[in-house]
Structure formats: structure tokens, C-alpha cells
Design a protein around this motif. Structure first.
Motif, PDB file in Angstrom:
ATOM      1  N   LYS A   1      26.030  50.278  -3.178  1.00  0.00           N
ATOM      2  CA  LYS A   1      25.753  51.610  -2.473  1.00  0.00           C
ATOM      3  C   LYS A   1      26.451  52.488  -3.335  1.00  0.00           C
ATOM      4  CE  LYS A   1      25.287  49.870   2.119  1.00  0.00           C
ATOM      5  NZ  LYS A   1      25.746  50.040   3.737  1.00  0.00           N
ATOM      6  N   ASN A   2      25.866  53.947  -3.117  1.00  0.00           N
ATOM      7  CA  ASN A   2      26.746  54.966  -3.924  1.00  0.00           C
ATOM      8  C   ASN A   2      27.610  55.599  -2.894  1.00  0.00           C
ATOM      9  OD1 ASN A   2      25.428  56.711  -1.992  1.00  0.00           O
ATOM     10  ND2 ASN A   2      23.975  57.475  -3.322  1.00  0.00           N
ATOM     11  N   ASN A   3      28.562  56.343  -3.278  1.00  0.00           N
ATOM     12  CA  ASN A   3      29.572  57.091  -2.200  1.00  0.00           C
ATOM     13  C   ASN A   3      28.988  57.842  -1.079  1.00  0.00           C
ATOM     14  OD1 ASN A   3      28.731  59.412  -3.540  1.00  0.00           O
ATOM     15  ND2 ASN A   3      30.440  59.673  -4.691  1.00  0.00           N
ATOM     16  N   LYS A   4      27.501  57.899  -0.840  1.00  0.00           N
ATOM     17  CA  LYS A   4      26.878  58.438   0.084  1.00  0.00           C
ATOM     18  C   LYS A   4      26.521  57.559   0.913  1.00  0.00           C
ATOM     19  CE  LYS A   4      26.296  62.691  -1.859  1.00  0.00           C
ATOM     20  NZ  LYS A   4      25.207  63.943  -2.345  1.00  0.00           N
ATOM     21  N   GLY A   5      26.509  56.170   0.685  1.00  0.00           N
ATOM     22  CA  GLY A   5      26.411  54.975   1.534  1.00  0.00           C
ATOM     23  C   GLY A   5      24.797  54.781   1.216  1.00  0.00           C
ATOM     24  N   ARG A   6      24.105  55.451   0.201  1.00  0.00           N
ATOM     25  CA  ARG A   6      22.625  55.049  -0.133  1.00  0.00           C
ATOM     26  C   ARG A   6      22.930  53.724  -1.108  1.00  0.00           C
ATOM     27  NH1 ARG A   6      18.595  59.538  -1.868  1.00  0.00           N
ATOM     28  NH2 ARG A   6      17.237  58.533  -0.415  1.00  0.00           N
ATOM     29  N   THR A   7      21.816  52.838  -0.672  1.00  0.00           N
ATOM     30  CA  THR A   7      21.833  51.524  -1.228  1.00  0.00           C
ATOM     31  C   THR A   7      21.113  51.841  -2.784  1.00  0.00           C
ATOM     32  OG1 THR A   7      21.349  50.208   0.725  1.00  0.00           O
ATOM     33  CG2 THR A   7      20.455  49.240  -1.402  1.00  0.00           C
ATOM     34  N   ILE A   8      21.718  51.450  -3.823  1.00  0.00           N
ATOM     35  CA  ILE A   8      21.303  51.505  -5.199  1.00  0.00           C
ATOM     36  C   ILE A   8      20.535  50.425  -5.524  1.00  0.00           C
ATOM     37  CG2 ILE A   8      21.965  51.960  -7.670  1.00  0.00           C
ATOM     38  CD1 ILE A   8      22.448  54.378  -5.662  1.00  0.00           C
ATOM     39  N   PHE A   9      21.167  49.029  -5.336  1.00  0.00           N
ATOM     40  CA  PHE A   9      20.492  47.782  -5.381  1.00  0.00           C
ATOM     41  C   PHE A   9      20.636  47.116  -4.234  1.00  0.00           C
ATOM     42  CE2 PHE A   9      22.114  49.099  -9.708  1.00  0.00           C
ATOM     43  CZ  PHE A   9      20.705  48.888 -10.569  1.00  0.00           C
ATOM     44  N   LYS A  10      19.766  46.428  -3.701  1.00  0.00           N
ATOM     45  CA  LYS A  10      19.515  45.645  -2.597  1.00  0.00           C
ATOM     46  C   LYS A  10      20.483  44.488  -2.498  1.00  0.00           C
ATOM     47  CE  LYS A  10      14.704  46.896  -1.841  1.00  0.00           C
ATOM     48  NZ  LYS A  10      13.559  46.381  -1.532  1.00  0.00           N
ATOM     49  N   PRO A  11      20.627  43.977  -1.297  1.00  0.00           N
ATOM     50  CA  PRO A  11      21.539  42.753  -1.110  1.00  0.00           C
ATOM     51  C   PRO A  11      21.144  41.386  -2.104  1.00  0.00           C
ATOM     52  CG  PRO A  11      20.807  43.683   0.833  1.00  0.00           C
ATOM     53  CD  PRO A  11      20.230  44.446  -0.181  1.00  0.00           C
ATOM     54  N   GLY A  12      22.276  40.875  -2.836  1.00  0.00           N
ATOM     55  CA  GLY A  12      21.682  39.770  -3.640  1.00  0.00           C
ATOM     56  C   GLY A  12      21.771  40.335  -5.226  1.00  0.00           C
ATOM     57  N   PHE A  13      22.167  41.467  -5.285  1.00  0.00           N
ATOM     58  CA  PHE A  13      22.107  41.847  -6.721  1.00  0.00           C
ATOM     59  C   PHE A  13      23.486  41.221  -7.399  1.00  0.00           C
ATOM     60  CE2 PHE A  13      23.418  44.942  -9.921  1.00  0.00           C
ATOM     61  CZ  PHE A  13      22.282  45.000 -10.839  1.00  0.00           C
ATOM     62  N   VAL A  14      24.636  41.485  -6.680  1.00  0.00           N
ATOM     63  CA  VAL A  14      25.703  41.105  -7.613  1.00  0.00           C
ATOM     64  C   VAL A  14      26.076  39.525  -7.563  1.00  0.00           C
ATOM     65  CG1 VAL A  14      28.398  41.572  -7.665  1.00  0.00           C
ATOM     66  CG2 VAL A  14      26.941  43.377  -6.899  1.00  0.00           C
ATOM     67  N   THR A  15      25.578  39.096  -6.843  1.00  0.00           N
ATOM     68  CA  THR A  15      25.961  37.427  -6.560  1.00  0.00           C
ATOM     69  C   THR A  15      25.284  36.658  -7.724  1.00  0.00           C
ATOM     70  OG1 THR A  15      24.546  37.496  -4.535  1.00  0.00           O
ATOM     71  CG2 THR A  15      26.773  37.370  -4.046  1.00  0.00           C
ATOM     72  N   PRO A  16      23.977  36.899  -7.980  1.00  0.00           N
ATOM     73  CA  PRO A  16      23.494  35.907  -8.906  1.00  0.00           C
ATOM     74  C   PRO A  16      23.909  36.447 -10.493  1.00  0.00           C
ATOM     75  CG  PRO A  16      21.911  37.727  -7.905  1.00  0.00           C
ATOM     76  CD  PRO A  16      22.972  38.040  -7.208  1.00  0.00           C
ATOM     77  N   ILE A  17      24.271  37.774 -10.454  1.00  0.00           N
ATOM     78  CA  ILE A  17      24.798  38.024 -11.886  1.00  0.00           C
ATOM     79  C   ILE A  17      26.518  37.252 -11.971  1.00  0.00           C
ATOM     80  CG2 ILE A  17      25.897  39.733 -13.208  1.00  0.00           C
ATOM     81  CD1 ILE A  17      23.737  41.779 -11.891  1.00  0.00           C
ATOM     82  N   GLN A  18      27.076  37.343 -10.964  1.00  0.00           N
ATOM     83  CA  GLN A  18      28.357  36.492 -10.871  1.00  0.00           C
ATOM     84  C   GLN A  18      27.984  35.043 -11.229  1.00  0.00           C
ATOM     85  OE1 GLN A  18      29.727  37.819  -7.104  1.00  0.00           O
ATOM     86  NE2 GLN A  18      31.051  39.472  -7.802  1.00  0.00           N
ATOM     87  N   LYS A  19      27.165  34.649 -10.363  1.00  0.00           N
ATOM     88  CA  LYS A  19      26.782  33.046 -10.570  1.00  0.00           C
ATOM     89  C   LYS A  19      26.499  32.767 -12.229  1.00  0.00           C
ATOM     90  CE  LYS A  19      25.617  32.446  -5.906  1.00  0.00           C
ATOM     91  NZ  LYS A  19      24.252  31.931  -5.030  1.00  0.00           N
ATOM     92  N   THR A  20      25.431  33.809 -12.658  1.00  0.00           N
ATOM     93  CA  THR A  20      25.181  33.537 -14.015  1.00  0.00           C
ATOM     94  C   THR A  20      26.320  33.507 -14.875  1.00  0.00           C
ATOM     95  OG1 THR A  20      22.994  34.390 -13.506  1.00  0.00           O
ATOM     96  CG2 THR A  20      23.605  34.387 -15.590  1.00  0.00           C
ATOM     97  N   LEU A  21      27.158  34.495 -14.760  1.00  0.00           N
ATOM     98  CA  LEU A  21      28.301  34.603 -15.496  1.00  0.00           C
ATOM     99  C   LEU A  21      29.135  33.211 -15.474  1.00  0.00           C
ATOM    100  CD1 LEU A  21      29.008  38.246 -15.327  1.00  0.00           C
ATOM    101  CD2 LEU A  21      28.236  37.152 -17.386  1.00  0.00           C
ATOM    102  N   GLU A  22      29.405  32.770 -14.173  1.00  0.00           N
ATOM    103  CA  GLU A  22      30.286  31.576 -14.133  1.00  0.00           C
ATOM    104  C   GLU A  22      29.686  30.487 -14.616  1.00  0.00           C
ATOM    105  OE1 GLU A  22      30.727  31.472  -9.522  1.00  0.00           O
ATOM    106  OE2 GLU A  22      31.882  33.113  -9.701  1.00  0.00           O
ATOM    107  N   ASN A  23      28.473  30.235 -14.437  1.00  0.00           N
ATOM    108  CA  ASN A  23      27.589  28.974 -15.119  1.00  0.00           C
ATOM    109  C   ASN A  23      27.479  29.018 -16.635  1.00  0.00           C
ATOM    110  OD1 ASN A  23      26.948  27.989 -12.582  1.00  0.00           O
ATOM    111  ND2 ASN A  23      25.221  28.858 -12.262  1.00  0.00           N
ATOM    112  N   ASN A  24      27.662  30.337 -17.162  1.00  0.00           N
ATOM    113  CA  ASN A  24      27.460  30.584 -18.534  1.00  0.00           C
ATOM    114  C   ASN A  24      28.811  30.108 -19.267  1.00  0.00           C
ATOM    115  OD1 ASN A  24      25.873  31.526 -20.796  1.00  0.00           O
ATOM    116  ND2 ASN A  24      27.681  32.857 -21.106  1.00  0.00           N
ATOM    117  N   GLU A  25      29.919  30.104 -18.474  1.00  0.00           N
ATOM    118  CA  GLU A  25      31.277  29.740 -18.787  1.00  0.00           C
ATOM    119  C   GLU A  25      31.645  28.371 -19.119  1.00  0.00           C
ATOM    120  OE1 GLU A  25      33.951  31.589 -16.256  1.00  0.00           O
ATOM    121  OE2 GLU A  25      33.638  33.423 -17.108  1.00  0.00           O
ATOM    122  N   LYS A  26      30.660  27.403 -18.332  1.00  0.00           N
ATOM    123  CA  LYS A  26      30.848  25.968 -18.177  1.00  0.00           C
ATOM    124  C   LYS A  26      30.178  25.383 -19.348  1.00  0.00           C
ATOM    125  CE  LYS A  26      30.972  26.169 -12.949  1.00  0.00           C
ATOM    126  NZ  LYS A  26      30.365  25.765 -11.958  1.00  0.00           N
TER     127      LYS A  26
END
Length: 73
Positions: free
Chosen positions: A48-73
Motif C-alpha cells: 500500500k502507499n502512504n495514503k492506504g491505497r493498494t499498489i499490489f494485491k495480497p500475495g505480491f510480496v510472499t511469492p517473491i520472498q519464497k522464490t528468493l529463499e528457494n533460489n538460495e537452496k
């Protein structure tokens, strides 16, 4: 008669990302970048931006984190 299916486990797949791709994903969800943009992420992975407006929907950050974690293995 009941037929039971065997349990199948799938090991996480290493994505073999290029270093530049890893860096781009890391930067996209980094605290510094988010702060510079006036964005924040919540527990559902929404950005969300500083006004509370959604920039990217739920589930945007978590798959990126999982992809980065899996790439390290």
C-alpha cells in the motif's frame, strides 16, 4: 471399498535465477525501496502507499520472498 492415494511430496524447485534477476526481486521488496516510494507491505503480502491505497494485491510480496529463499537452496 476406499482407495487411498499415496502422499506425494514435491521438493521446492531451485529457480536458477540470474544474479541480476535476484537483485531486481530483492530490490523490489526491500525496506529502502518501499520507504523511498512511500509504500509498505502488510502481513498478507499486499503493498500500500502512504495514503492506504493498494499498489499490489495480497500475495505480491510472499511469492517473491519464497522464490528468493528457494533460489538460495
Amino acid at each position: 471399498m476406499v482407495h487411498l492415494s499415496p502422499t506425494v511430496e514435491i521438493a521446492p524447485r531451485k529457480h536458477n535465477l540470474l544474479p541480476s534477476e535476484v537483485e531486481a526481486l530483492q530490490q523490489a521488496i526491500s525496506n529502502d525501496f518501499m520507504k523511498d516510494q512511500g509504500w509498505s507491505s502488510d502481513e498478507q503480502g499486499r503493498i500500500k502507499n502512504n495514503k492506504g491505497r493498494t499498489i499490489f494485491k495480497p500475495g505480491f510480496v510472499t511469492p517473491i520472498q519464497k522464490t528468493l529463499e528457494n533460489n538460495e537452496k
